[in-house]
Design an enzyme around this catalytic site. Structure first.
Site, mmCIF file in Angstrom:
data_model
loop_
_atom_site.group_PDB
_atom_site.id
_atom_site.type_symbol
_atom_site.label_atom_id
_atom_site.label_comp_id
_atom_site.label_asym_id
_atom_site.label_seq_id
_atom_site.Cartn_x
_atom_site.Cartn_y
_atom_site.Cartn_z
ATOM 1 N N ARG A 7 6.506 9.944 -16.185
ATOM 2 C CA ARG A 7 6.223 8.920 -17.158
ATOM 3 C C ARG A 7 6.463 9.510 -18.699
ATOM 4 O O ARG A 7 6.255 10.746 -18.871
ATOM 5 C CB ARG A 7 5.006 8.270 -17.090
ATOM 6 C CG ARG A 7 4.678 7.659 -15.903
ATOM 7 C CD ARG A 7 3.479 7.078 -15.848
ATOM 8 N NE ARG A 7 3.020 6.007 -16.771
ATOM 9 C CZ ARG A 7 2.123 5.336 -17.182
ATOM 10 N NH1 ARG A 7 1.183 5.699 -16.390
ATOM 11 N NH2 ARG A 7 2.076 4.655 -18.168
ATOM 12 N N ARG A 63 23.043 6.012 -22.256
ATOM 13 C CA ARG A 63 24.269 5.783 -21.754
ATOM 14 C C ARG A 63 25.292 6.825 -22.753
ATOM 15 O O ARG A 63 26.259 7.136 -22.045
ATOM 16 C CB ARG A 63 24.738 4.564 -21.787
ATOM 17 C CG ARG A 63 24.125 3.678 -20.591
ATOM 18 C CD ARG A 63 24.821 2.350 -20.476
ATOM 19 N NE ARG A 63 24.065 1.398 -19.769
ATOM 20 C CZ ARG A 63 23.343 0.268 -20.157
ATOM 21 N NH1 ARG A 63 22.986 0.229 -21.364
ATOM 22 N NH2 ARG A 63 22.577 -0.223 -18.896
ATOM 23 N N CYS A 75 16.431 -1.899 -18.354
ATOM 24 C CA CYS A 75 15.510 -2.271 -19.402
ATOM 25 C C CYS A 75 14.692 -3.546 -19.039
ATOM 26 O O CYS A 75 15.340 -4.421 -18.406
ATOM 27 C CB CYS A 75 16.247 -2.564 -20.836
ATOM 28 S SG CYS A 75 16.840 -1.136 -21.471
ATOM 29 N N GLU A 78 7.555 -5.085 -21.623
ATOM 30 C CA GLU A 78 6.131 -4.544 -21.245
ATOM 31 C C GLU A 78 5.444 -5.816 -21.061
ATOM 32 O O GLU A 78 5.461 -6.990 -21.886
ATOM 33 C CB GLU A 78 5.826 -3.710 -22.264
ATOM 34 C CG GLU A 78 4.352 -2.913 -21.974
ATOM 35 C CD GLU A 78 4.619 -2.049 -20.529
ATOM 36 O OE1 GLU A 78 3.694 -1.810 -20.010
ATOM 37 O OE2 GLU A 78 5.585 -1.527 -20.567
ATOM 38 N N ARG A 90 8.559 2.929 -23.165
ATOM 39 C CA ARG A 90 8.123 3.555 -22.203
ATOM 40 C C ARG A 90 9.297 3.796 -21.087
ATOM 41 O O ARG A 90 10.142 3.146 -21.070
ATOM 42 C CB ARG A 90 7.198 2.804 -21.586
ATOM 43 C CG ARG A 90 5.816 2.735 -22.173
ATOM 44 C CD ARG A 90 4.678 1.713 -21.259
ATOM 45 N NE ARG A 90 3.331 1.770 -21.924
ATOM 46 C CZ ARG A 90 2.785 0.783 -22.701
ATOM 47 N NH1 ARG A 90 3.984 0.009 -23.214
ATOM 48 N NH2 ARG A 90 1.940 0.687 -23.288
ATOM 49 N N TYR A 108 4.121 11.976 -23.813
ATOM 50 C CA TYR A 108 3.866 11.153 -24.487
ATOM 51 C C TYR A 108 3.812 11.571 -26.114
ATOM 52 O O TYR A 108 3.381 12.622 -26.445
ATOM 53 C CB TYR A 108 2.196 10.734 -24.337
ATOM 54 C CG TYR A 108 2.127 9.944 -22.957
ATOM 55 C CD1 TYR A 108 2.132 8.535 -22.974
ATOM 56 C CD2 TYR A 108 2.063 10.762 -21.681
ATOM 57 C CE1 TYR A 108 2.201 8.059 -21.549
ATOM 58 C CE2 TYR A 108 2.240 10.072 -20.479
ATOM 59 C CZ TYR A 108 2.255 8.697 -20.582
ATOM 60 O OH TYR A 108 2.139 8.128 -19.248
ATOM 61 N N ARG A 116 -2.208 7.888 -22.868
ATOM 62 C CA ARG A 116 -2.817 8.650 -21.818
ATOM 63 C C ARG A 116 -3.361 10.196 -22.486
ATOM 64 O O ARG A 116 -2.527 11.208 -22.582
ATOM 65 C CB ARG A 116 -1.745 9.004 -20.848
ATOM 66 C CG ARG A 116 -1.210 7.998 -19.719
ATOM 67 C CD ARG A 116 -2.504 7.665 -19.146
ATOM 68 N NE ARG A 116 -3.123 8.672 -18.177
ATOM 69 C CZ ARG A 116 -2.761 8.772 -17.088
ATOM 70 N NH1 ARG A 116 -1.762 8.029 -16.252
ATOM 71 N NH2 ARG A 116 -3.444 9.785 -16.388
#
Length: 122
Positions: A7, A63, A75, A78, A90, A108, A116
């Protein structure tokens, strides 16, 4: 061999194409560097953006990276949760690896470190 998810998240200050592309590239590069992976080991990259980021598709920057032309990218938006972190990108990088779950380094950056704090390093 395992398939592991890595992540990562970052934020931008403006809904501008170059800023979104640059932040996405920076985030992915840090994920790759900290986990010692190469594009050939990547199963896919799932990218989400908050609804306030509409200037471009973040996948465009990936890409354009050397060796990433064949990596499947997707894609999506959220979920717009009230009070959620705005202007956020993210990544969920799924990778084939021998690493154990606790050896994976999640990344992050910027304001996304608030998502987080237990996984964020300054």
């Amino acid at each position: 061999m395992f398939v592991r998810g890595i992540r990562g998240a970052t934020t931008v200050e403006h809904n501008e194409e170059n800023e979104i592309l640059s932040a996405t590239t920076e985030l992915l590069n840090q994920i790759v560097q900290e986990n010692g992976i190469v594009p050939e080991e990547i199963a896919s990259v799932f990218i989400t953006v908050t609804p306030d980021l509409t200037a471009t598709f973040p996948a465009r920057s990936i890409r354009q990276m050397a060796g990433w032309e064949l990596v499947p990218l997707m894609c999506s938006l959220e979920i717009p949760v009230e009070g959620g972190l705005p202007q956020c990108i993210r990544l969920m990088v799924t990778v084939n690896t021998e690493k154990k779950q606790n050896e994976i380094k999640h990344v992050y950056q910027r304001e996304a470190m608030r998502l987080r704090p237990d996984l964020s390093t300054k």
